[in-house]
Design an enzyme around this catalytic site. Structure first.
Site, PDB file in Angstrom:
ATOM      1  N   ASP A  39       0.852  -1.199   0.000  1.00  0.00           N
ATOM      2  CA  ASP A  39       0.000   0.000   0.000  1.00  0.00           C
ATOM      3  C   ASP A  39       0.886   1.247   0.000  1.00  0.00           C
ATOM      4  OD1 ASP A  39       0.913  -0.584   2.578  1.00  0.00           O
ATOM      5  OD2 ASP A  39      -0.836   0.280   3.557  1.00  0.00           O
ATOM      6  N   HIS A  85      10.617  -0.774   9.099  1.00  0.00           N
ATOM      7  CA  HIS A  85       9.315  -1.406   8.869  1.00  0.00           C
ATOM      8  C   HIS A  85       9.313  -2.380   7.675  1.00  0.00           C
ATOM      9  CE1 HIS A  85       7.232   0.379  12.147  1.00  0.00           C
ATOM     10  NE2 HIS A  85       7.152   1.593  11.652  1.00  0.00           N
TER      11      HIS A  85
END
Length: 318
Positions: free
Chosen positions: A8, A242
């Protein structure tokens, strides 16, 4: 290693994708997009631009626009910028279009075409993976592995970033996450327990920008808005790695310490989106809520220096 990148984009997604496409260990088969950091149309546009800028010929497929059984979230423009890629403004129109198939169909088709060879690297909400399972449950036995960024298990004090217990990707679609966690395929989970241990500080990012050529300049540029968010929200002079850790784990699992056992996701209530593992050998009475499902590999520690060196070295930066 054949991979599908489910994403995303997102600043850290873009940084993970550029790393993936620079590594000879990976053969990228497709990029699939999903609601999350921003609405699915925006993140699909970002993915199309990234694929074009990186010179990728793989299909980019638009995925789920909302969770399985909830309304779509508002995204995180305050984290990733109004367009999702920091301060970057994309050209309009783009010179390429999305694959006509929905993301779940691309996942099913490619797994079927390459049985036991495809690793799914998922760095957003897990809606597309859950939909692929819903439409073709047998693919769980045909996937080589699933490496996902999401969740938090309390290691090193990391418990959640959207609530005291919930991480953003999982909270964006807890029902999908629980289906992915309990399906009969091999899953590795890179949660905040390790991703928030790996900090790319300002000096590290500056070295990428100065020494990494065009790629380094892009990585430094796209990370500036993201860095400003970390500075405002946490006083952190840098960014958490991340999503790149889901890619790095797929190629270099030796850099991580893993704990095994089934994982469930809380769906609803005060602990909505919490990820909970019952470690193998945990001394509690047997229960079907846990013991009926396969063990997952949860990363509980990471070689921070090794990860940072691997990422930077990929771009020729010492």
């Amino acid at each position: 290693m054949k991979v599908i990148f489910d994403t995303d984009p997102g600043v850290d997604d873009a940084m993970a994708l550029r790393f993936l496409t620079r590594r000879p260990e990976f053969e990228l088969l497709a990029i699939t997009t999903v609601h999350g950091n921003l609405d699915v149309d925006t993140v699909t546009r970002n993915a199309l631009w990234l694929a074009g800028w990186m010179g990728l010929s793989v299909p980019v497929a638009r995925g789920a626009e909302a969770p399985l059984c909830r309304d779509a979230g508002r995204g995180a423009p305050h984290v990733h910028g109004a367009g999702g890629l920091g301060d970057l403004t994309l050209p309009d129109p783009l010179d390429r279009t999305a694959d006509p198939r929905p993301a779940w169909q691309v996942i099913v088709d490619l797994v079927r075409a390459h049985p036991h060879q495809v690793t799914l690297i998922a760095v957003g909400p897990l809606t597309n993976l859950a939909l692929a399972l819903r439409h073709d449950p047998a693919i769980a036995g045909l996937v080589a592995g699933v490496s996902l960024m999401g969740g938090a298990f309390g290691m090193h004090g990391h418990t959640g970033n959207m609530s005291p217990v919930a991480e953003a990707n999982i909270l964006s679609d807890p029902e999908a996450a629980d289906q992915v966690m309990t399906a009969p395929w091999p899953v590795s989970i890179l949660g905040l327990d390790v991703t928030q241990q790996v900090v790319m500080d300002a000096a590290y990012l500056d070295r990428l920008g100065a020494q990494g050529g065009a790629d380094g300049a892009f990585l430094r540029g796209v990370s500036r808005f993201y860095q400003a968010f970390h500075e405002r929200s946490r006083g952190l002079a840098g960014i958490f790695a991340h999503d790149s850790l889901a890619v790095i784990h797929a190629m270099a699992p030796h850099l991580f310490t893993l704990r095994h056992g089934p994982v469930r996701v809380v769906c609803g209530g005060l602990a909505d989106g919490q990820t909970i593992q019952k470690p193998d050998g945990f001394p509690c009475p047997p229960t079907a809520a846990w013991d009926a499902f396969p063990a997952r590999a949860v990363a509980v520690d990471v070689d921070v220096a090794g990860v940072l060196a691997l990422y930077a070295g990929t771009f020729g930066v010492s």
